[in-house]
Design an enzyme around this catalytic site. Structure first.
Site, PDB file in Angstrom:
ATOM      1  N   GLU A 129     -43.466 -35.255 -22.719  1.00  0.00           N
ATOM      2  CA  GLU A 129     -44.083 -36.135 -23.013  1.00  0.00           C
ATOM      3  C   GLU A 129     -45.502 -35.543 -23.169  1.00  0.00           C
ATOM      4  O   GLU A 129     -45.875 -35.552 -21.959  1.00  0.00           O
ATOM      5  CB  GLU A 129     -44.000 -37.822 -22.629  1.00  0.00           C
ATOM      6  CG  GLU A 129     -43.251 -37.890 -23.257  1.00  0.00           C
ATOM      7  CD  GLU A 129     -42.941 -39.761 -22.544  1.00  0.00           C
ATOM      8  OE1 GLU A 129     -41.863 -39.970 -23.123  1.00  0.00           O
ATOM      9  OE2 GLU A 129     -43.961 -39.865 -21.753  1.00  0.00           O
ATOM     10  N   CYS A 130     -47.132 -35.671 -24.150  1.00  0.00           N
ATOM     11  CA  CYS A 130     -47.961 -35.397 -23.649  1.00  0.00           C
ATOM     12  C   CYS A 130     -48.871 -33.915 -23.273  1.00  0.00           C
ATOM     13  O   CYS A 130     -47.931 -32.386 -23.265  1.00  0.00           O
ATOM     14  CB  CYS A 130     -48.851 -36.346 -23.404  1.00  0.00           C
ATOM     15  SG  CYS A 130     -50.393 -36.764 -24.109  1.00  0.00           S
ATOM     16  N   ALA A 131     -48.554 -34.275 -21.776  1.00  0.00           N
ATOM     17  CA  ALA A 131     -49.203 -33.383 -21.018  1.00  0.00           C
ATOM     18  C   ALA A 131     -47.840 -32.106 -20.827  1.00  0.00           C
ATOM     19  O   ALA A 131     -47.371 -30.898 -20.958  1.00  0.00           O
ATOM     20  CB  ALA A 131     -49.621 -33.217 -19.055  1.00  0.00           C
TER      21      ALA A 131
ATOM     22  N   LEU B  53     -45.585 -31.310 -23.431  1.00  0.00           N
ATOM     23  CA  LEU B  53     -45.702 -30.398 -24.909  1.00  0.00           C
ATOM     24  C   LEU B  53     -46.585 -29.901 -24.086  1.00  0.00           C
ATOM     25  O   LEU B  53     -46.514 -28.557 -25.236  1.00  0.00           O
ATOM     26  CB  LEU B  53     -46.144 -32.127 -25.787  1.00  0.00           C
ATOM     27  CG  LEU B  53     -46.980 -31.136 -27.206  1.00  0.00           C
ATOM     28  CD1 LEU B  53     -45.037 -30.469 -28.128  1.00  0.00           C
ATOM     29  CD2 LEU B  53     -47.666 -32.764 -27.881  1.00  0.00           C
TER      30      LEU B  53
ATOM     31  N   SER C  26     -43.651 -34.176 -27.735  1.00  0.00           N
ATOM     32  CA  SER C  26     -44.077 -35.222 -28.239  1.00  0.00           C
ATOM     33  C   SER C  26     -45.048 -35.630 -27.332  1.00  0.00           C
ATOM     34  O   SER C  26     -44.863 -35.208 -26.718  1.00  0.00           O
ATOM     35  CB  SER C  26     -43.348 -36.479 -28.436  1.00  0.00           C
ATOM     36  OG  SER C  26     -44.095 -36.943 -29.472  1.00  0.00           O
TER      37      SER C  26
END
Length: 534
Positions: free
Chosen positions: A420-422, A424, A512
């Site tokens: 998630e986010c980081a 990704l 994501s």
């Protein structure tokens, strides 16, 4: 019945001092020997890290948008078990909720769901008698919210305090504290909010101690505890990770939390009967399936992300060696696959319940630090990389070539990887030109533009977290952009605030920008662990 004394610390607006007061109260009462539970309204990760430091217990989030109103009291009861006091830090202004959805996910909404009295923290630095009008307005706006007291923050002098107290005598709301300006309690910020505890632990410890000292000196702790004890017993179930996973056995994924109809709900109990939002029946929205990649910039008009000061915390750090057992209904498969969870200073964003669900699904959860560890934990069968600040540590992450290769090899083997986010960004080929793991055919770079807000999403393809058509609620919060290559399936079809695709699915990899709280969809943890076994 849950009968934990509890307070909600709220404010008229962001920047009034909620974090200072809430964290200081937690630490002050903990120093008195009380077992204190810290909670944060909204999706914020950073503030719960300070709560963890103040209480010695995992800081937990109460997000009525991502988890739904029905889970707020059970999640609160889970986090507050065995405590003599629970303190809930609010988000933004007291009545600020999810954009366009009335009170949903506001501090006022959560306070009503918890039947908890509210302490209003007011920045009094530029007012005197007007403070009474402000407090009166907040106290009378929604009669379903009980404002039990005021703490005056940033008071200039004894004379100023006397004027404020005199004015508030007419409001009928008692003053339970008055705090002067204090340098030692300040916490540094940067592009996504406060700097997390894990990045500056010694300074953070000192800051929390200063908050506790200021609050102890300036607040009526006995009066605040009495107010907390006036909260009535809270009915309903206590959330349990094992029970949530057992409920997901047999394909009950969860997710798709219904939205209530938009309403201010002034003077009401916790809100109207929910309804399913149009377009969230599970099918991929027309025209989304074939589109490629992630668009990092926020669409015009996106507003209203809740509580994104940033946070948790050390909830993941405490999961080292957490041993799970296969939930009832999974037959004789009792193998506990090792699930490695990224931690350390670069990856501090994780909800404690996500880790608890992985363990309840039968995983052995082991944390590791991508900044220091050159190998994944022994026997790793699955990998979870949450949010954080990889951009701050990009040189160190890039320099750890052995671990980057190990992550790439694990992903290439088809093992489950959830990012998630980081996470990704870490899986991309590069971040601001520095080599990363190269699992995804994408280049990442930091941007000046902030993307933030709640999201409604549907899984476009079967993946390690969700079956195609499954609905999830989450939020985005980043200042980065990915330039995708070709060949990966998009992970999510977004429905709110606009229709678009987002994320990557490649073999066992699900990556994501969407931050998700698995308490709303325990099937995600069960599915992930089952893929690790497979």
């Amino acid at each position: 019945m849950v009968n934990v004394p509890r307070l909600v610390v709220a404010a008229p607006s962001s920047g009034s001092g909620k974090t200072t007061v809430a964290t200081g109260l937690m630490a002050a009462f903990a120093a008195r020997g009380l077992a204190v539970s810290g909670h944060k309204v909204g999706p914020d990760y950073i503030d719960p890290g300070f709560h963890t430091l103040a209480t010695g217990r995992p800081g937990r989030n109460l997000d009525a948008y991502m988890c739904g109103p029905d889970l707020i009291a059970p999640l609160f009861a889970h986090g507050a078990q065995g405590c003599g006091l629970a303190i809930v830090e609010g988000v933004m202004g007291l009545y600020d909720g999810a954009s366009g959805l009335g009170e949903l996910a506001s501090t006022a909404h959560v306070a009503k769901l918890l039947r908890a009295p509210v302490v209003l923290v007011v920045d009094a630095s530029s007012q005197s008698r007007s403070v009474a009008a402000l407090v009166h307005g907040f106290a009378s706006w929604d009669t379903g919210v009980r404002i039990g007291g005021v703490i005056l923050n940033k008071v200039g002098s004894d004379r100023h305090e006397a004027l404020l107290r005199e004015a508030l005598e007419e409001s009928g709301v008692p003053v339970l504290g008055a705090l002067r300006r204090a340098e030692g309690v300040s916490v540094p910020s940067r592009h996504l909010g406060l700097v997390p505890v894990a990045e500056r632990r010694a300074d953070a410890v000192a800051a929390v101690a200063a908050m506790a000292g200021q609050v102890s000196a300036g607040c009526d702790l006995e009066g605040l505890l009495a107010l907390a004890r006036s909260a009535p017993p809270l009915g309903g179930a206590v959330w349990d990770a094992g029970g949530a996973v057992a409920g997901a056995v047999g394909g009950a994924f969860g997710g798709g939390v219904p939205l209530p109809a938009p309403s201010r709900n002034r003077g009401s109990a916790p809100g109207p009967a929910p309804q399913t939002p149009e377009g969230l029946q599970g099918a991929a929205p027309e025209g989304l399936r074939g589109a490629q990649g992630l668009q990092g910039a926020a669409p015009e008009g996106v507003e209203g992300a809740q509580g994104l000061q940033g946070a948790t915390s050390d909830g993941v750090e405490g999961a080292q060696g957490l041993q799970g057992t296969a939930p009832e209904g999974l037959g004789d498969r009792v193998e506990a696959p090792v699930v490695a969870v990224a931690g350390g200073a670069a990856f501090t964003f994780s909800y404690a319940e996500n880790t608890e669900l992985l363990a309840a699904a039968g995983a052995e959860v082991v944390t590791f630090d991508p900044l220091r560890d050159e190998r994944l934990p022994e026997g790793t069968r699955g990998l979870v990389i949450g949010g954080g600040f990889p951009e701050v540590y990009a040189p160190e992450l890039s320099a750890n070539e052995p671990l980057r290769k190990a992550v790439a090899e694990l992903a290439e083997s088809g093992a489950p990887v959830a990012a998630e986010c980081a996470g990704l960004l870490y899986l991309a080929r590069s971040l601001d030109g520095l080599p990363m793991c190269g699992v995804l055919d994408a280049e990442a770079r930091m941007s000046k533009r902030l993307t933030l807000g709640y999201r409604d999403a549907v899984a476009l393809v079967d993946n390690v977290l969700a079956p195609a058509g499954a609905r999830m609620r989450g939020h985005e919060f980043h200042r980065s952009v990915l330039e995708p290559g070709a060949g990966d399936e998009p992970a999510w079809g977004m429905h709110r605030p606009e229709r678009r695709v987002e994320g990557f699915v490649r073999r066992g990899v699900h990556a994501s920008y969407l931050h998700t709280h698995w308490a709303s969809a325990p099937g995600a943890a069960l599915r992930f662990v089952e893929r690790c076994r497979g």
